[in-house]
Scaffold this motif. Structure first.
Motif, short mmCIF file in Angstrom:
data_model
loop_
_atom_site.label_atom_id
_atom_site.label_comp_id
_atom_site.label_asym_id
_atom_site.label_seq_id
_atom_site.Cartn_x
_atom_site.Cartn_y
_atom_site.Cartn_z
N SER A 10 5.06 2.63 -1.51
CA SER A 10 3.98 3.33 -2.22
C SER A 10 3.79 4.74 -1.68
O SER A 10 2.68 5.23 -1.60
CB SER A 10 2.69 2.52 -2.12
N LEU A 13 1.74 7.07 -4.04
CA LEU A 13 0.30 6.93 -3.98
C LEU A 13 -0.24 7.60 -2.72
O LEU A 13 -1.24 8.31 -2.75
CB LEU A 13 -0.13 5.47 -4.04
N HIS A 57 -2.72 4.31 -14.31
CA HIS A 57 -1.93 3.25 -13.66
C HIS A 57 -0.84 2.71 -14.58
O HIS A 57 -0.47 1.57 -14.51
CB HIS A 57 -2.82 2.12 -13.14
#
Length: 142
Positions: A10, A13, A57
């Motif tokens: 991730s 993010l 998202h």
């Protein structure tokens, strides 16, 4: 304070959080702060018009299909302080709206939705028409 648990892979993010582009506060919106900002899509084409909401998202939600000459009402909510638009999910939680697009005959176009603080236009009507070789266009009606 909200804590996020980042999973392996991730990094994107983590980079958004570090850059301040995304914050956990953006994900929390109390429905009481939001006001109605619904739109109506008028199908002025000769084909069925299918509309979809692209949400934050990377989610997409089919909103419905309007046959030629029909209208499709979409219930949106808006944060008057920021202009951000939301679609409520089945649980009544607001999901951030990225884009609302409609398509017919293989052509797709995004609706030019107002996203300005203080500019709430509940019931705005967008007429979608075939534009010859240019495909499909949805424009706000006065």
């Amino acid at each position: 304070m909200i804590k996020l648990r980042l999973k392996a892979g991730s990094a994107a993010l983590a980079a958004l959080l570090a850059a301040g582009v995304f914050s956990p506060a953006m994900a929390e919106r109390a429905p009481g702060r939001l006001v109605a900002a619904g739109v109506v899509v008028a199908n002025a084409t000769r084909e069925a018009l299918a509309c979809t909401a692209a949400l934050a998202h990377w989610n997409a939600v089919a909103l419905g299909t309007a046959p030629p000459g029909a209208r499709l009402a979409v219930a949106l909510r808006q944060d008057p302080a920021t202009g951000a638009l939301y679609l409520l999910n089945a649980a009544g939680r607001p999901m951030a709206l990225e884009t609302l697009w409609c398509e017919a005959s293989g052509w797709r176009t995004a609706l030019p939705l107002a996203r300005r603080a203080g500019a709430v236009a509940d019931g705005a009507v967008f007429a979608c028409r075939a534009e010859g070789a240019h495909g499909l266009a949805c424009r706000a009606e006065p």
